[in-house]
Enzyme design. Structure first.
Site, PDB file in Angstrom:
ATOM      1  N   GLY A   1       1.407   6.630 -12.212  1.00  0.00           N
ATOM      2  CA  GLY A   1       0.870   7.482 -11.145  1.00  0.00           C
ATOM      3  C   GLY A   1       1.447   8.894 -11.156  1.00  0.00           C
ATOM      4  O   GLY A   1       1.450   9.576 -12.182  1.00  0.00           O
TER       5      GLY A   1
ATOM      6  N   ASP B   1       0.874  -1.164   0.000  1.00  0.00           N
ATOM      7  CA  ASP B   1       0.000   0.000   0.000  1.00  0.00           C
ATOM      8  C   ASP B   1       0.909   1.210   0.000  1.00  0.00           C
ATOM      9  O   ASP B   1       1.828   1.311   0.822  1.00  0.00           O
ATOM     10  CB  ASP B   1      -0.970   0.030   1.182  1.00  0.00           C
ATOM     11  CG  ASP B   1      -2.111   0.995   0.886  1.00  0.00           C
ATOM     12  OD1 ASP B   1      -2.857   0.751  -0.079  1.00  0.00           O
ATOM     13  OD2 ASP B   1      -2.229   2.016   1.579  1.00  0.00           O
ATOM     14  N   SER B   2       0.666   2.090  -0.954  1.00  0.00           N
ATOM     15  CA  SER B   2       1.608   3.187  -1.126  1.00  0.00           C
ATOM     16  C   SER B   2       0.874   4.461  -1.475  1.00  0.00           C
ATOM     17  O   SER B   2      -0.306   4.430  -1.826  1.00  0.00           O
ATOM     18  CB  SER B   2       2.611   2.833  -2.223  1.00  0.00           C
ATOM     19  OG  SER B   2       1.932   2.343  -3.357  1.00  0.00           O
TER      20      SER B   2
ATOM     21  N   ASP C   1       4.529   9.797 -10.854  1.00  0.00           N
ATOM     22  CA  ASP C   1       5.957   9.844 -11.203  1.00  0.00           C
ATOM     23  C   ASP C   1       6.376  11.110 -11.958  1.00  0.00           C
ATOM     24  O   ASP C   1       7.431  11.673 -11.657  1.00  0.00           O
ATOM     25  CB  ASP C   1       6.366   8.598 -12.007  1.00  0.00           C
ATOM     26  CG  ASP C   1       6.594   7.386 -11.123  1.00  0.00           C
ATOM     27  OD1 ASP C   1       6.575   7.548  -9.879  1.00  0.00           O
ATOM     28  OD2 ASP C   1       6.787   6.283 -11.653  1.00  0.00           O
TER      29      ASP C   1
END
Ligand code: IMP
Length: 198
Positions: free
Chosen positions: A150, A69-70, A152
Site C-alpha cells: 500500500g 479496516d484500515s 508504506d
C-alpha cells in the site's frame, strides 16, 4: 483457537499471524474455511466497515471471524483518503498509482498524516470485540523502501527517519496502527477467552 480473516490481503494475514500466533490463536484465510465473501464496504467509518466485514464472514463460515479496516488519513486532505484508501483514484490504479496520486495531490501542502486500523472480531453467539490503533507520521516527498504494501513507501516516521517500507516486519509491527490495534485486541481476546472458554 481458529479465527477466520475477513480479507484476501495476504500481507495483512502475515502481520496478523505474526502477532496472534504468540497466544496460540491461528488465523486462516476465508478460502481455508471454505467461504468466499466479498463485502461491500458501505460504511463511512473504520469501525462500521470492520464490523461489516467480520460479521459477514462469521455468518458465512459459522466460525469466529476477524477483520481489519484500515487506511491513511492525511491532515491537509481533511482526513482523506481514510476509509477510501484502497479505492483512492478509482479502480484503474494499483498501490504505486495510488501513492503517486497522493504525492501529486499533496504538492505544497503540510505533510502530517496518520494510519488507522480498527480490528473487529465477531463470534457466532453475537459477541463482538473491537480494538483501534493509530500511528502518526508524515507523507514523504518521494517513495523510499521496498517492504510492506500500500502506502508504506510514502509513510515517513520522523523519529526513525525511515518510511514504513524501510522497516523490517518486526519493526513495523512494533509501532504500526495494525500492530497496536492487534496488541489491544490480543489483550481483549485473552480476557474474553478467560471468561468464555471455547
Ligand atoms: P481495507 O482492506 O479496506 O482495510 O484497505 C486498507 C487500505 O489502506 C489498503 O489497501 C492500503 O491502501 C491502506 N493501508 C492500510 N494499512 C496499511 C499499511 O500498513 N501500509 C500501507 N497501506 C496500508
Amino acid at each position: 483457537m481458529r479465527l477466520v480473516l475477513a480479507s484476501k490481503n495476504g500481507k495483512k494475514l502475515t502481520e496478523m499471524r505474526d502477532i496472534l500466533s504468540h497466544m496460540g490463536v491461528e488465523v486462516c484465510l476465508q478460502s481455508e474455511a471454505g467461504v468466499d465473501v466479498d463485502v461491500e464496504e458501505t460504511g463511512t467509518t473504520f469501525e462500521e466497515n470492520s464490523l461489516l466485514k467480520a460479521r459477514a464472514v462469521m455468518q458465512a463460515s459459522g466460525l469466529p471471524a476477524i477483520a481489519d479496516d484500515s487506511g491513511l488519513c492525511v491532515d491537509a486532505l481533511g482526513g482523506a483518503p481514510g476509509v477510501y484508501s484502497a479505492r483512492y483514484g478509482g479502480p484503474g490504479l494499483d498501490d504505486t498509482g495510488r501513492y503517486r496520486l497522493l504525492l501529486e495531490n499533496m504538492r505544497g501542502q503540510p505533510r502530517g498524516a496518520k494510519f488507522v486500523s480498527v480490528i473487529t472480531c465477531c463470534f457466532p453467539n453475537g459477541d463482538v470485540l473491537t480494538a483501534r490503533g493509530e500511528c502518526p507520521g508524515t507523507i514523504a516527498f518521494a517513495p523510499m523502501g521496498e517492504g510492506g504494501f500500500g502506502y508504506d513507501p510514502v509513510f515517513f516516521l520522523p523519529q526513525l527517519k525511515k518510511t514504513f517500507a524501510q522497516l523490517t516486519p518486526e519493526e513495523k509491527n512494533a509501532i504500526s496502527h495494525r500492530g497496536l490495534a492487534l496488541k489491544q485486541f490480543r489483550a481483549e481476546l485473552e480476557e474474553y477467552l478467560g471468561k468464555n472458554p471455547q
